[in-house]
Design an enzyme around this catalytic site. Structure first.
Site, PDB file in Angstrom:
ATOM      1  N   LYS A 139       1.239  -1.289   0.078  1.00  0.00           N
ATOM      2  CA  LYS A 139      -0.184   0.112  -0.417  1.00  0.00           C
ATOM      3  C   LYS A 139       1.184   1.170  -0.382  1.00  0.00           C
ATOM      4  CE  LYS A 139      -4.478   1.626   0.163  1.00  0.00           C
ATOM      5  NZ  LYS A 139      -4.879   1.882  -1.104  1.00  0.00           N
ATOM      6  N   ASP A 145      -7.214 -16.106   2.611  1.00  0.00           N
ATOM      7  CA  ASP A 145      -8.657 -16.234   2.414  1.00  0.00           C
ATOM      8  C   ASP A 145      -9.137 -15.920   1.245  1.00  0.00           C
ATOM      9  OD1 ASP A 145      -7.723 -17.216   5.156  1.00  0.00           O
ATOM     10  OD2 ASP A 145      -9.299 -15.947   6.307  1.00  0.00           O
ATOM     11  N   ASP A 203      -5.849  -3.269  -2.124  1.00  0.00           N
ATOM     12  CA  ASP A 203      -7.307  -3.186  -3.066  1.00  0.00           C
ATOM     13  C   ASP A 203      -7.232  -4.139  -4.014  1.00  0.00           C
ATOM     14  OD1 ASP A 203      -5.340  -0.937  -3.068  1.00  0.00           O
ATOM     15  OD2 ASP A 203      -6.826   0.617  -2.987  1.00  0.00           O
TER      16      ASP A 203
HETATM   17 MG    MG Z   1      -5.758 -16.100   8.645  1.00  0.00          MG
END
Ligand code: MG
Ligand code: IPM
Length: 370
Positions: A198, A258, A230
């Site tokens: 970022k 994830d 992002d």
């Molecule tokens: Mg995790």
């Protein structure tokens, strides 16, 4: 010739940990038999299991066992609903998992996500976005950034208000060493590295980008690109096939891994390796499924053991250099999936040849396919 015995500390932990660990150990022993190498596996409690048996999330005896082992096979820890009176510093996430990461200097977390052809239906993206297949390695920095930076505290600022502080901090050398891991991993794959930061807002992002760019000069054969986090999150959804290796700092890697895992069909399919420095040719490693304890399905023979089983493959490859046995485990998993076996998380009633099975049956099939 005297054969090496590989010493493994197996810490199953909480929730679905024990049931998926049971299957993983069966597969591991089947692999050791087939390829004739010696394993010594010792189990010990960790997490709430540690608190319940020894009063601590990481009991002293468990830590001592880890210290004298060559690697750790870990299940998962943390049950959010258990005993809210236990201070956060003593809860399993911090007192066991984060403590082990720091204690053993496990700065490099590798999370390989791939979507097997047979599981295209379990990927939330439309078929045309899956291209010829999704195959991404998330390389996550694991001992720095906001997870460990000081100060880290919550203060009472009066009037019923509090102020919470977490500190994101990285040094050049911390970025350099994880960058080397990422470039070296890319070299063994499709030679493309996307570094996530970022840099438009954070000082950390600027240092991250400069440092990764400089290290990249040592790897002219790997093509390097930078992406804001992002945009990275969005690109994973829009065109995941553009990614080969994604290099992330700790927090961004937690989130994006994830997200990437969902593309691989299920969090229950995602193994991970957490590695420290290599000393004398040996890499101490910590291997765990990237998913959590899944308390809602724990103890019901519903959990997918594949992430835990694939973690054994990573263990054999990265800590013991046993590439052929590692591959055998990965192929056994593929065979079980291709034969139509599905735990609930990867099952779809629209698949004609799919058969819904439990944790144990999936483990049986994989062990038998070794
Ligand atoms: Mg995790
Ligand atoms: C992970 C987990 C952990 C993390 C939690 C359980 C502390 O989400 O390994 O990704 O945030 O690192």
């Amino acid at each position: 010739m005297q054969m090496n015995t590989f010493k493994i500390a197996a810490l199953a932990g909480d929730g679905i940990g024990p049931e998926v660990m049971r299957e993983a150990l069966r597969v591991l022993h089947a692999t050791a038999n087939k390829f004739a190498f010696q394993l010594s596996v010792t189990q010990a409690p960790v997490g709430w299991a540690g608190i319940d048996t020894a009063g601590k999330a990481l009991p002293d005896a468990t830590l001592a066992l880890c210290r004298e082992s060559d690697s750790i096979l870990f299940g998962s820890v943390g049950l959010p609903d258990r005993d809210p009176t236990i201070p956060k510093e003593e809860r399993p996430e911090r007192a066991a998992l984060l403590r082990i990461r720091k204690e053993f200097g496990l700065f490099a977390n590798l999370r390989p996500v791939s979507l097997p052809k047979a599981l295209a239906h379990a990927c939330p993206l439309a078929k045309e976005r899956q291209g010829d297949g999704i195959d991404i390695l998330v390389v996550r920095e694991l001992t720095g950034g906001m997870y460990f930076g000081q100060p880290k505290k919550t203060e009472d600022i009066g009037g019923g208000h509090h102020r919470a502080t977490d500190t994101m901090v990285y040094t050049t050398s911390e970025i350099e060493r994880i960058a080397h891991v990422a470039f070296q991993s890319a070299r063994l794959r499709r030679k493309k590295l996307t570094s996530i930061d970022k840099a438009n807002v954070l000082e950390n992002g600027i240092l991250w980008r400069e440092t990764v760019t400089r290290i990249g000069k040592q790897y002219p054969d790997v093509s390097l690109e930078h992406m804001f986090v992002d945009n990275g999150a969005m690109q994973l959804m829009l065109r995941p096939t553009q990614f080969d290796v994604m290099l992330c700092e700790n927090m961004f890697g937690d989130i994006l891994s994830d997200e990437a895992a969902a593309l691989g069909g299920s969090l229950g399919m995602l193994p991970s390796a957490s590695l420290g420095a290599t000393t004398g040719g040996n890499t101490f490693g910590f291997y765990e499924p990237a998913g959590g304890t899944a308390p809602d399905i724990a103890g019901k023979n519903l959990a997918n053991p594949i992430a835990q089983i694939l973690s054994c493959a990573l263990l054999l490859r990265h800590s013991f250099g046993l590439n052929e046995p590692a591959l055998a485990i990965e192929q056994a998993v593929t065979r079980a999936i291709n034969s139509g076996l599905r735990t609930g998380d990867i099952f779809s009633p629209n698949e004609p040849n799919a058969r819904k099975v439990g944790t144990r049956e999936m483990g049986d099939a994989i062990a038998a396919a070794i």
